[in-house]
Design a protein around this motif. Structure first.
Motif, short mmCIF file in Angstrom:
data_model
loop_
_atom_site.label_atom_id
_atom_site.label_comp_id
_atom_site.label_asym_id
_atom_site.label_seq_id
_atom_site.Cartn_x
_atom_site.Cartn_y
_atom_site.Cartn_z
N GLY A 206 0.81 -1.21 0.00
CA GLY A 206 0.00 0.00 0.00
C GLY A 206 0.84 1.25 0.00
N SER A 207 0.21 2.36 -0.31
CA SER A 207 0.92 3.64 -0.33
C SER A 207 -0.06 4.78 -0.13
CB SER A 207 1.68 3.83 -1.65
OG SER A 207 0.74 3.94 -2.72
N ILE A 208 0.48 5.93 0.24
CA ILE A 208 -0.28 7.18 0.27
C ILE A 208 0.41 8.13 -0.71
CG2 ILE A 208 -1.02 9.16 1.65
CD1 ILE A 208 -1.06 7.33 4.08
N MET A 209 -0.39 8.66 -1.63
CA MET A 209 0.13 9.56 -2.66
C MET A 209 -0.40 10.97 -2.42
SD MET A 209 -0.39 7.12 -6.01
CE MET A 209 1.04 7.71 -6.91
N PHE A 210 0.42 11.95 -2.72
CA PHE A 210 0.01 13.35 -2.61
C PHE A 210 -0.18 13.93 -4.00
CE2 PHE A 210 -0.05 13.24 1.64
CZ PHE A 210 0.36 14.35 2.37
N LEU A 211 -1.16 14.81 -4.10
CA LEU A 211 -1.46 15.46 -5.37
C LEU A 211 -0.75 16.81 -5.44
CD1 LEU A 211 -3.00 15.73 -8.05
CD2 LEU A 211 -4.94 16.63 -6.74
N ASP A 212 0.13 16.96 -6.40
CA ASP A 212 0.76 18.25 -6.69
C ASP A 212 -0.17 18.99 -7.65
OD1 ASP A 212 2.22 20.38 -7.84
OD2 ASP A 212 4.12 19.33 -7.53
N LEU A 218 0.36 12.81 -9.11
CA LEU A 218 0.46 12.18 -7.80
C LEU A 218 1.83 11.55 -7.63
CD1 LEU A 218 -2.96 10.36 -8.10
CD2 LEU A 218 -2.48 12.05 -6.32
N SER A 219 2.37 11.65 -6.41
CA SER A 219 3.63 10.98 -6.09
C SER A 219 3.49 10.34 -4.71
CB SER A 219 4.80 11.96 -6.12
OG SER A 219 4.60 13.00 -5.18
N ARG A 224 4.20 0.80 2.00
CA ARG A 224 4.55 -0.50 2.59
C ARG A 224 4.61 -1.51 1.45
NH1 ARG A 224 4.67 2.31 6.47
NH2 ARG A 224 3.78 2.00 8.55
N GLY A 225 5.67 -2.32 1.42
CA GLY A 225 5.76 -3.41 0.45
C GLY A 225 6.16 -2.99 -0.94
N LEU A 226 6.56 -1.75 -1.16
CA LEU A 226 7.00 -1.28 -2.47
C LEU A 226 8.50 -1.05 -2.48
CD1 LEU A 226 4.21 1.37 -3.27
CD2 LEU A 226 4.37 -0.98 -4.13
N SER A 227 9.11 -1.27 -3.62
CA SER A 227 10.56 -1.06 -3.73
C SER A 227 10.89 0.42 -3.67
CB SER A 227 11.08 -1.65 -5.04
OG SER A 227 10.61 -0.89 -6.14
N GLU A 228 12.10 0.73 -3.28
CA GLU A 228 12.56 2.12 -3.20
C GLU A 228 12.48 2.80 -4.57
OE1 GLU A 228 13.62 5.54 -1.38
OE2 GLU A 228 13.25 3.61 -0.38
N ASP A 229 12.77 2.03 -5.62
CA ASP A 229 12.73 2.59 -6.97
C ASP A 229 11.31 3.01 -7.36
OD1 ASP A 229 14.01 3.06 -9.64
OD2 ASP A 229 12.53 1.55 -10.23
N VAL A 230 10.35 2.19 -7.02
CA VAL A 230 8.94 2.51 -7.32
C VAL A 230 8.51 3.74 -6.54
CG1 VAL A 230 6.56 1.72 -7.08
CG2 VAL A 230 8.30 0.17 -7.97
#
Length: 287
Positions: A206-212, A218-219, A224-230
């Motif tokens: 999972g992740s939380i993305m912010f809207l610019d 979104l970034s 959790r569970g995602l690679s640093e590159d992603v």
């Protein structure tokens, strides 16, 4: 204003005007004493409460009933009190945040200890072109109080308003800090939010993305569970992909075998994900 503690907001910007007005009005109703709150430019922050008719009806005269450093004509003594031309007393106190003066509280006019006999007000009445009886009636509206009592009331209401001011300022600073995407408080908040989401949903990734809103993309700000590159390189345009569509529409998607939204079918190509949720986070209806 800008002071030594770098508090750049004015008193008006920090306070809840309606809340302060209610407290001030109630204080005046209970004590029978007028209260004013002024900013550093000597402007009333909220409406004066219970202003006696002798003062309210004569702004040309009583508008100058202020200390000299606030543009008036009276000198403040060591007790932070001053008396006007008619012998009426006012007490004042600075309202501070972290030692920085934001405005001034003024209580009064009051009559200390006792009123003078009616006849002794004749000269003052003549100066105002008032009938002595009318002047006496106006003077009778003004509270008689001891010096100690007046100081106690000043300290009481000063403490109340400084407490409210402190709470408002601290709340503002917390909000300002949280608006900084990479601030320590924001990072802790996002990680705590993910912890709760994972506990409730049983998710693996999972992740939380912010809207610019300038770039309309979104970034990822927490994951959790995602690679640093992603995490570092993922960017999703507003309206594109599942998260981009959720952000654009302000709509949550629950995606599993029964999901039938044709707009997003082309994005359902990750076989290792059996189900997912995409939920827009809003503040005042804005994603």
């Amino acid at each position: 204003m800008l002071g030594k503690n770098n508090i750049t907001r004015t008193l008006e910007e920090l306070i809840d005007v309606n809340e302060w007005q209610k407290i001030q009005d109630n204080f005046s109703a209970i004590t029978g004493i007028s209260v004013r709150i002024l900013d550093l430019k000597c402007s009333a922050v909220i409406k004066p409460s219970r202003q006696p008719s002798l003062c309210a009806d004569r702004p040309a005269i009583c508008g100058e009933c202020l200390p000299t450093f606030l543009g008036g004509k009276w000198s403040v003594d060591k007790n932070l009190s001053y008396s006007c031309h008619f012998g009426l007393h006012n007490f004042m106190a600075p309202l501070r945040i972290e030692g920085q003066v934001m405005g001034y509280l003024i209580i009064g006019p009051v009559i200390l200890v006792m009123r003078k006999p009616k006849e002794e007000y004749r000269k003052a009445a003549e100066e105002l072109n008032m009938d002595l009886d009318d002047f006496w009636n106006a003077i009778s509206e003004i509270k008689v109080i001891s010096f100690h009592g007046a100081q106690s009331l000043v300290e009481l209401i000063k403490d109340v308003f400084e407490y409210l001011l402190k709470m408002s300022y601290q709340s503002l600073m917390i909000k300002k800090d949280l608006l900084l995407n990479d601030s320590p408080k924001m990072v802790r908040l996002l990680n705590a939010l993910l912890d709760v989401a994972f506990q409730v949903s049983g998710a693996d990734v999972g992740s939380i993305m912010f809207l610019d809103k300038i770039k309309n993309e979104l970034s990822i700000k927490a994951s959790r569970g995602l690679s640093e590159d992603v995490v570092t390189n993922s960017r999703v345009k507003l309206g594109e992909g599942i998260s981009g569509m959720a952000a654009k529409e302000g709509e949550a998607f629950i995606i599993d075998d029964t999901f039938k939204d044709n707009r997003l079918k082309n994005f359902l190509n990750r076989s290792y994900i059996s189900s997912s949720m995409v939920v827009p986070l809003k503040v005042e209806d804005s994603v």
